[in-house]
Scaffold this motif. Sequence first.
Motif, PDB file in Angstrom:
ATOM      1  N   THR A  11       0.815  -1.212   0.000  1.00  0.00           N
ATOM      2  CA  THR A  11       0.000   0.000   0.000  1.00  0.00           C
ATOM      3  C   THR A  11       0.849   1.262   0.000  1.00  0.00           C
ATOM      4  O   THR A  11       0.350   2.351  -0.231  1.00  0.00           O
ATOM      5  CB  THR A  11      -0.890   0.053   1.256  1.00  0.00           C
ATOM      6  N   GLY A  12       2.130   1.102   0.276  1.00  0.00           N
ATOM      7  CA  GLY A  12       3.005   2.240   0.526  1.00  0.00           C
ATOM      8  C   GLY A  12       3.143   2.537   2.002  1.00  0.00           C
ATOM      9  O   GLY A  12       3.977   3.333   2.408  1.00  0.00           O
ATOM     10  N   GLY A  13       2.297   1.904   2.819  1.00  0.00           N
ATOM     11  CA  GLY A  13       2.343   2.175   4.251  1.00  0.00           C
ATOM     12  C   GLY A  13       1.797   3.568   4.560  1.00  0.00           C
ATOM     13  O   GLY A  13       0.884   4.054   3.892  1.00  0.00           O
ATOM     14  N   ILE A  14       2.346   4.222   5.561  1.00  0.00           N
ATOM     15  CA  ILE A  14       1.903   5.571   5.919  1.00  0.00           C
ATOM     16  C   ILE A  14       2.123   6.533   4.744  1.00  0.00           C
ATOM     17  O   ILE A  14       1.319   7.440   4.517  1.00  0.00           O
ATOM     18  CB  ILE A  14       2.635   6.059   7.183  1.00  0.00           C
ATOM     19  N   SER A  15       3.160   6.315   3.961  1.00  0.00           N
ATOM     20  CA  SER A  15       3.377   7.089   2.725  1.00  0.00           C
ATOM     21  C   SER A  15       2.512   6.467   1.635  1.00  0.00           C
ATOM     22  O   SER A  15       2.998   5.895   0.657  1.00  0.00           O
ATOM     23  CB  SER A  15       4.851   7.063   2.329  1.00  0.00           C
ATOM     24  N   LEU A  16       1.203   6.578   1.814  1.00  0.00           N
ATOM     25  CA  LEU A  16       0.230   5.809   1.042  1.00  0.00           C
ATOM     26  C   LEU A  16       0.314   6.104  -0.455  1.00  0.00           C
ATOM     27  O   LEU A  16       0.402   7.256  -0.877  1.00  0.00           O
ATOM     28  CB  LEU A  16      -1.173   6.127   1.546  1.00  0.00           C
TER      29      LEU A  16
END
Length: 491
Positions: free
Chosen positions: A260-265
């Motif tokens: 998902t990209g994580g927090i850096s979506l």
Amino acid sequence: MAELRALSFLPVDTDALTTVPGRIAVFITPDLKLSAGARRLNRLTKGALARATASEAWDKLAEGKVMSLNWPAGLEADAVDLVKLSRRPSHSLARKVGAALAVAAGASAMTVLVEGTNRAEEIALGVALRGYGFDDHKTTKADAFGPATFMCAKPEEAAAAAAPRIAVAEGVHFTRDLVNEPANVLTTTEFVTRLEALRDLGVEVDVLEEAALAKLGMGALLCVGQGSDSPSKVVIMRWTGGAKGDAPLALIGKGVVFDTGGISLKPAAGMEDMTMDMGGAGVVAGVMHALAKRNAKANVVGMVGLVENMPSGNAVRPGDVVTSMKGDTIEVVNTDAEGRLVLCDVMWHAQEAEKPAAMIDLATLTGACIIALGHENAAVFSNNDPLVGAFLKAAEAEDEGAWRMPLGQAYDDMLKSPVADMKNVGGRPAGSITAAQFLKRFVKDDMPWIHLDIAGVAHVKSDLDLSPKGATGWGVRALDRLVADMFEKSE
């Protein structure tokens, strides 16, 4: 799971041509001399082959292309496929011809007359590679591929030559199946289950769970998966077909089952494609499958880091500092640059635990690679000219596009961090190169190493000569050939 089209090699039987089902393929040389089988077909069809090859359309047909005579009189077959081909075509052309015949046949049975034409094993490989479909999650299944029968002057020799090539095709299919799976099916746990099945082929498989990874100090890898409910894992696959005590080749794969990209979506558009972000691990698995199936006389260890990159209250944040297994600290500037965090710890563990002769890592690592090279070539980075030269030669021989990219101190300097030993990104310029420079920091000085960024070649939106759209299995053939050329010892 996809299954290879059934392949068999039989003596030439011209009398049987009247009753074979499906399609019959015959090769016509530029001098228009018809083989015994072609002459038989010409008689049965009342001269249709001779008329076709005397036509202006045949004259304009390029070598390797197919002219089809549909519903021929005098035969039970649905079509006769005439292929313009010299007696000694290149390996590449022979593979593409086999693939073209597979496309023409579709689900139908096919009989291929290879009398007088060499490269039967490469034609068979083309048939096997292109005869692939993935419909596991469709309620209406495609018709199974019909069998392919190769009529040869020396069928035993042809079958023996084709066997290792078909083993490689099975490895390619194994990779494609993994890469094509959706992430709700191919979780990190399910991925492990499928890799453990390689034990049936003689591959030794060990699995490191999160507690073991934490004990080893793999803080970089573990930070990537800490926001997901799927546990992070490292799988070690060993094939010991070479001499006892010989250092293995180490293959390292990025296995981000969904990114998902994580927090850096990441943006929503296109995120569904991130089911293929485990492509590097898929290729490593396919190579191990191929080596075992053909009983390669080499020692090879495959190691894959399996994680899922998800945003949650537990996810790693931009600005966090993590410690790698090597001991270096990393400022995580962008949580979407996660693949290198997975690879660096697995690469270090491979060098510490396996003491390899050389190391190659594969990853769908950067979008910058696609901007630079499109979907035609993987980006190749290396610290060792002989090793990378051998790989590029192997890739060219297998028609797998690969292009060497630069490394250098100026790119490495872009990774400097004010708070840690390095940051995980170097900015937008030269993104695929700075990613490679990051990985190079985890390669020991005396370790021959190649980094393959396969972001553009692991999964494609349109059909290719040797694969349908979707997962390609790029790299299995090239790496198998590299093993044969550089690491395998004949008896």
